[in-house]
Design an enzyme around this catalytic site. Structure first.
Site, PDB file in Angstrom:
ATOM      1  CE  LYS A 119     -47.554  -9.620  -7.732  1.00  0.00           C
ATOM      2  NZ  LYS A 119     -48.195 -10.421  -6.682  1.00  0.00           N
ATOM      3  CE  LYS A 137     -47.917 -17.579 -10.423  1.00  0.00           C
ATOM      4  NZ  LYS A 137     -48.822 -17.067  -9.392  1.00  0.00           N
ATOM      5  CE  LYS A 186     -47.455 -17.946  -3.226  1.00  0.00           C
ATOM      6  NZ  LYS A 186     -48.270 -16.786  -3.361  1.00  0.00           N
TER       7      LYS A 186
HETATM    8  N1  AQP Z   1     -47.899 -15.936 -14.523  1.00  0.00           N
HETATM    9  C1  AQP Z   1     -49.140 -15.496 -14.516  1.00  0.00           C
HETATM   10  N2  AQP Z   1     -49.928 -15.643 -15.610  1.00  0.00           N
HETATM   11  C2  AQP Z   1     -51.201 -15.177 -15.638  1.00  0.00           C
HETATM   12  N3  AQP Z   1     -51.771 -14.534 -14.587  1.00  0.00           N
HETATM   13  C3  AQP Z   1     -51.029 -14.364 -13.484  1.00  0.00           C
HETATM   14  N4  AQP Z   1     -51.290 -13.779 -12.303  1.00  0.00           N
HETATM   15  C4  AQP Z   1     -50.199 -13.886 -11.510  1.00  0.00           C
HETATM   16  N5  AQP Z   1     -49.200 -14.504 -12.161  1.00  0.00           N
HETATM   17  C5  AQP Z   1     -49.690 -14.829 -13.385  1.00  0.00           C
HETATM   18  C6  AQP Z   1     -52.555 -13.134 -11.966  1.00  0.00           C
HETATM   19  O1  AQP Z   1     -52.275 -11.811 -11.533  1.00  0.00           O
HETATM   20  C7  AQP Z   1     -53.247 -11.443 -10.543  1.00  0.00           C
HETATM   21  C8  AQP Z   1     -52.546 -10.897  -9.341  1.00  0.00           C
HETATM   22  O2  AQP Z   1     -51.717 -11.913  -8.825  1.00  0.00           O
HETATM   23  P1  AQP Z   1     -51.367 -11.937  -7.297  1.00  0.00           P
HETATM   24  O3  AQP Z   1     -50.794 -10.644  -6.921  1.00  0.00           O
HETATM   25  O4  AQP Z   1     -52.574 -12.342  -6.525  1.00  0.00           O
HETATM   26  O5  AQP Z   1     -50.400 -13.126  -7.122  1.00  0.00           O
HETATM   27  P2  AQP Z   1     -49.083 -13.555  -7.856  1.00  0.00           P
HETATM   28  O6  AQP Z   1     -48.598 -12.575  -8.832  1.00  0.00           O
HETATM   29  O7  AQP Z   1     -49.364 -14.932  -8.286  1.00  0.00           O
HETATM   30  O8  AQP Z   1     -48.013 -13.441  -6.697  1.00  0.00           O
HETATM   31  P3  AQP Z   1     -47.665 -14.296  -5.455  1.00  0.00           P
HETATM   32  O9  AQP Z   1     -48.770 -15.271  -5.151  1.00  0.00           O
HETATM   33  O10 AQP Z   1     -47.248 -13.402  -4.362  1.00  0.00           O
HETATM   34  O11 AQP Z   1     -46.421 -15.031  -5.818  1.00  0.00           O
HETATM   35  P4  AQP Z   1     -46.162 -15.997  -6.987  1.00  0.00           P
HETATM   36  O12 AQP Z   1     -46.333 -15.200  -8.202  1.00  0.00           O
HETATM   37  O13 AQP Z   1     -44.763 -16.406  -6.733  1.00  0.00           O
HETATM   38  O14 AQP Z   1     -47.179 -17.102  -6.838  1.00  0.00           O
HETATM   39  C9  AQP Z   1     -54.057 -12.683 -10.237  1.00  0.00           C
HETATM   40  O15 AQP Z   1     -55.285 -12.601 -10.920  1.00  0.00           O
HETATM   41  C10 AQP Z   1     -53.212 -13.806 -10.774  1.00  0.00           C
HETATM   42  O16 AQP Z   1     -54.001 -14.906 -11.186  1.00  0.00           O
END
Ligand code: AQP
Length: 334
Positions: free
Chosen positions: A200, A197, A112
């Site tokens: 979101k 992955k 990030k």
């Molecule tokens: N792709 C995924 N597959 C399986 N589990 C997932 N989780 C997130 N993406 C996947 C799980 O969802 C829970 C909540 O996630 P989060 O809100 O802590 O984080 P996020 O969705 O990963 O969002 P970020 O970190 O803001 O951004 P990105 O997605 O870009 O990394 C968690 O239990 C997570 O494991």
């Protein structure tokens, strides 16, 4: 009774990855068998460049979706992290136990931070300390289990390490938690880039299925998923990441086993069609319930208010104990 804690960041619209990797189990299993605490972890959404109005909107939407997936306030506690001061209070104490090196090694921090720099922004200090705040979220509630997707494994490991270190230095204060993951779809991949992955906070794209996508949008995204060269349907994460991702999604949505399902398909087209329909059916009740709840915002607010009160009562004794153990004078409360 086992205590379960988990949360969701309002950094974007919730995805199929969030649902299959974490949220679905919270509603289907955890709330019925454990003392469960679920939270919109809004402070975590401030660790990257953000629009305040959007974070507020997404926090409300995430809370509504937690109820729409079937979390029942009579069976579990649902609240918003920033409404309970104990998270931030404990986070500072844990920063005094964590090391600079272990937070810099976190893969999500490195990814990030690199993304923020690519976008021309600066890297916030809170992005570095975010896993410590997450440890505080978990440890404040004495959680035994943390049901999360596979990407959160290193952060729960850090929470374990900090709990053990704190207990050794200052006396037993924290329960040492462990992460739990679903048997399938612990890491749902982006449909257009199956090596990444489904995230979101990525830019909106055709590779991400959102929980509130209309059925036709879901169908289009799944049918257009990138598959691999070759024609046969084989479960192999390394060699066939696109097809394997679809098999995992189908298995998670239809209750089968991804390897056995591979044998049931002779073409990518049929696999995509069935996967799309399975996802549409899994998301249908969530969308419908979300719509219903949106018509009654007062109900959602009430759940969050009561949830925060209950959460404060659970977290405060542990955080007070940590304050004393580390050497701070107890506060005199009116
Ligand atoms: N792709 C995924 N597959 C399986 N589990 C997932 N989780 C997130 N993406 C996947 C799980 O969802 C829970 C909540 O996630 P989060 O809100 O802590 O984080 P996020 O969705 O990963 O969002 P970020 O970190 O803001 O951004 P990105 O997605 O870009 O990394 C968690 O239990 C997570 O494991």
């Amino acid at each position: 009774m086992t205590r379960v804690f988990s949360g969701i960041k309002p950094t974007g619209h919730l995805t199929l990855g969030n649902y299959l990797g974490a949220m679905r189990r919270w509603a289907a299993v955890d709330q019925h068998r454990a003392d469960s605490v679920f939270c919109v972890v809004d402070l975590h959404a401030l660790t990257v460049d953000h629009d305040p109005a959007r974070v507020r909107r997404l926090s409300r939407q995430a809370a509504t979706l937690l109820l729409a997936i079937g979390l029942d306030p009579k069976s579990c506690t649902v609240f918003v992290q920033s409404h309970v001061d104990e998270h931030a209070r404990l986070s500072y104490l844990l920063e005094c136990v964590a090391t600079d090196g272990e937070t810099r090694r976190m893969i999500q921090y490195r990814e990030k931070a690199a993304r923020e720099q690519r976008r021309g922004g600066s890297v916030r200090l809170s992005l570095l300390t975010y896993p410590v705040l997450m440890a505080a979220d978990i440890l404040a509630y004495g959680a035994d289990e943390v049901p999360v997707g596979d990407d959160q494994r290193p952060h729960v490991e850090l929470a374990r390490d900090l709990a053990v270190r704190f207990n050794q230095r200052y006396g037993h204060t924290f329960v040492v938690p462990r992460a739990t993951h679903p048997a399938v779809a612990a890491r749902v991949m982006n449909l257009q880039d199956p090596m990444s992955k489904m995230g979101k906070s990525d830019d909106v794209g055709p590779g991400i299925v959102y929980l509130l996508d209309e059925p036709d949008v879901v169908r289009k995204k799944v049918v257009r998923a990138v598959t691999d060269s070759g024609r046969d349907v084989v479960y192999d994460r390394e060699a066939r990441p696109g097809v394997t991702n679809l098999l995992e999604i189908l298995a998670a949505c239809s209750g089968g086993d991804p390897k056995s399902l591979a044998g049931a398909y002779e073409s990518y087209g049929a696999l995509k069609k069935d996967t799309a329909e399975a996802v549409v059916e899994v998301l249908r009740p969530v969308r419908e319930k979300h719509k219903e709840l949106c018509a009654d915002p007062g109900y959602v607010e009430g759940v969050l208010r009561e949830g925060a009160e209950r959460a404060r009562g659970m977290a405060r004794p542990t955080v007070d104990a940590a304050h004393q153990a580390i050497g701070l004078l107890p506060a005199v409360r009116a």
